[in-house]
Design an enzyme around this catalytic site. Structure first.
Site, PDB file in Angstrom:
ATOM      1  N   LYS A 299      17.122  65.579  43.766  1.00  0.00           N
ATOM      2  CA  LYS A 299      17.286  66.729  42.871  1.00  0.00           C
ATOM      3  C   LYS A 299      17.030  68.042  43.593  1.00  0.00           C
ATOM      4  O   LYS A 299      17.610  69.068  43.247  1.00  0.00           O
ATOM      5  CB  LYS A 299      16.374  66.591  41.642  1.00  0.00           C
ATOM      6  CG  LYS A 299      16.837  65.470  40.731  1.00  0.00           C
ATOM      7  CD  LYS A 299      16.446  65.654  39.276  1.00  0.00           C
ATOM      8  CE  LYS A 299      17.141  64.572  38.440  1.00  0.00           C
ATOM      9  NZ  LYS A 299      16.683  64.499  37.061  1.00  0.00           N
TER      10      LYS A 299
ATOM     11  N   LYS B   6      24.488  55.857  40.947  1.00  0.00           N
ATOM     12  CA  LYS B   6      24.185  55.413  39.590  1.00  0.00           C
ATOM     13  C   LYS B   6      24.882  56.275  38.542  1.00  0.00           C
ATOM     14  O   LYS B   6      25.146  57.450  38.769  1.00  0.00           O
ATOM     15  CB  LYS B   6      22.664  55.360  39.342  1.00  0.00           C
ATOM     16  CG  LYS B   6      22.017  56.685  39.043  1.00  0.00           C
ATOM     17  CD  LYS B   6      20.648  56.524  38.373  1.00  0.00           C
ATOM     18  CE  LYS B   6      20.171  57.900  37.939  1.00  0.00           C
ATOM     19  NZ  LYS B   6      19.053  57.938  37.045  1.00  0.00           N
TER      20      LYS B   6
ATOM     21  N   LYS C 152      23.936  61.076  33.458  1.00  0.00           N
ATOM     22  CA  LYS C 152      24.434  62.037  32.480  1.00  0.00           C
ATOM     23  C   LYS C 152      24.615  63.418  33.086  1.00  0.00           C
ATOM     24  O   LYS C 152      25.286  64.257  32.510  1.00  0.00           O
ATOM     25  CB  LYS C 152      23.524  62.085  31.252  1.00  0.00           C
ATOM     26  CG  LYS C 152      22.054  62.345  31.528  1.00  0.00           C
ATOM     27  CD  LYS C 152      21.288  62.492  30.208  1.00  0.00           C
ATOM     28  CE  LYS C 152      20.056  61.649  30.082  1.00  0.00           C
ATOM     29  NZ  LYS C 152      18.848  62.090  30.711  1.00  0.00           N
TER      30      LYS C 152
END
Ligand code: ATP
Ligand code: LTN
Length: 330
Positions: A113, A195, A198
């Site tokens: 991130k 993966k 969202k």
């Protein structure tokens, strides 16, 4: 005998995907009878990446309605919004002071991130796993049902529990992850090596629990496969492997049954059938969701009562922690 405690949560950072459903929520349902379950909507975690306030509010209620629509039962489990229980932020502060910078900087999720926001990297992203440890440890949790990607964070929660217990005296239950083998990691439909997420910028990579049937059919049709052309379950065909996993979870059929059924039949028919299996699997959830999301009074009742029950237990643990570190009692 007292029931063992289960804790888990999802961030209200956008629409939930079938990855969230298969890796997490679906497994929470069956635990409700046997365990004392706490299921939270972790809004404090969600603001570690930029959120639009009105969207965050909307997403938080949406996640609550999805929890209930999937079968979480507020009579059996404690369902609450993380920011409604201040003890989460308070315990995080104490745990921060026994967390090592080195260990936090090795967290895969942080590394990934932080790549996305190189300038103005915020400290919340760095201490994210400490907040997650606080969530878990406040309730003396024994089991944490999550997807594979959260394993490292669970390790940290265990380390912090043990470190605190050794430094002061036994205070926290040391939690265990509960990761279901099949569907522990649902992959992106566009890139079967990463993966399903969202926050993927390509919406064809994920299927949302609330996606319309047309969208589900379109996304599955476009899902990346390979040129082998046979429905087989192996690591040479990661796209198909992922689709078989999804098929298996939604239909209840075993991998073997599915592979046998599609022997000698191409990807086209397999994908068509898969789309129907997913559409039908999500239909009852979506129907129930549509009823719930309009019943704001009911949703409010659920999260208010949940916060009250959660606060009671969380505050008990927090008071012990405060006493042990040397804070004067209020
Ligand atoms: P984002 O992708 O936006 O970072 P996320 O969906 O990974 O978010 P959460 O909403 O916090 O993060 O995830 C909630 C739960 O869903 C966790 O238990 C996580 O392990 C599980 N989960 C998320 N994605 C998948 C996936 N692709 N396969 C299986 N489980 C998943
Ligand atoms: N970090 C988790 C969400 C989460 C969680 C938790 C899961 C926050 N607190 C406590 C289990 C237990 C994620 O899936 N991204």
């Amino acid at each position: 005998m007292e029931k063992k405690v289960v804790f888990s949560g999802v961030q209200p950072s956008g629409g939930l995907t079938i990855g969230n459903y298969i890796g997490a929520i679906k497994n929470w349902i069956s635990l409700q009878d046997e365990y004392d379950c706490y299921y939270s909507i972790v809004d404090l975690h969600a603001i570690t990446v930029p959120q639009v306030p009105k969207d965050l509010r909307k997403n938080t209620l949406e996640v609550l309605a999805i929890y209930l629509a999937c079968g979480l039962d507020s009579e059996k489990s404690t369902i609450f919004i993380q920011s409604h229980v201040p003890a989460h932020a308070e315990l995080t502060w104490v745990l921060n002071t026994i967390s090592y910078m080195g260990q936090l900087s090795r967290m895969t999720q942080f590394k990934e991130k932080s790549k996305k926001s190189e300038e103005n990297l915020n400290a919340g992203l760095f201490t994210y796993p400490v907040l997650m440890a606080a969530d878990i440890l406040l309730y003396q949790t024994e089991l944490v049902p999550v997807g594979e990607d959260q394993k490292q964070h669970l390790e940290l929660a265990r380390d912090l529990a043990e470190r605190f217990n050794n430094k002061y005296s036994p205070t926290f239950q040391v939690p265990e992850p509960l990761i279901k083998k099949e569907g522990a990691r649902i992959m992106s439909l566009q890139n079967p090596e990463s993966k399903m997420s969202k926050s993927d910028e390509n919406e064809n990579g994920y299927i949302l629990i609330l996606d319309k049937p047309e969208a589900i059919r379109r996304k599955i049709k476009r899902a990346v496969t390979d040129s082998i052309g046979e429905v087989k379950y192996n690591d040479e065909q990661l796209g198909i492997k992922n689709l078989i996993n999804i098929y298996s979870v939604f239909s209840g059929d075993t991998i073997e049954e599915i592979v046998n059924r599609y022997e000698g039949i191409g990807y086209g028919k397999f994908k068509e059938d898969l789309a129907e299996v997913v559409v039908e699997g999500l239909r009852p959830i979506q129907e129930r969701y549509n009823e719930l999301i309009n019943d704001k009074d009911y949703l409010e009742k659920v999260y208010r009562e949940g916060a009250e029950k959660a606060s009671y237990i969380a505050n008990k643990t927090l008071r012990r922690v405060y006493r042990k570190v040397g804070f004067i009692q209020r």
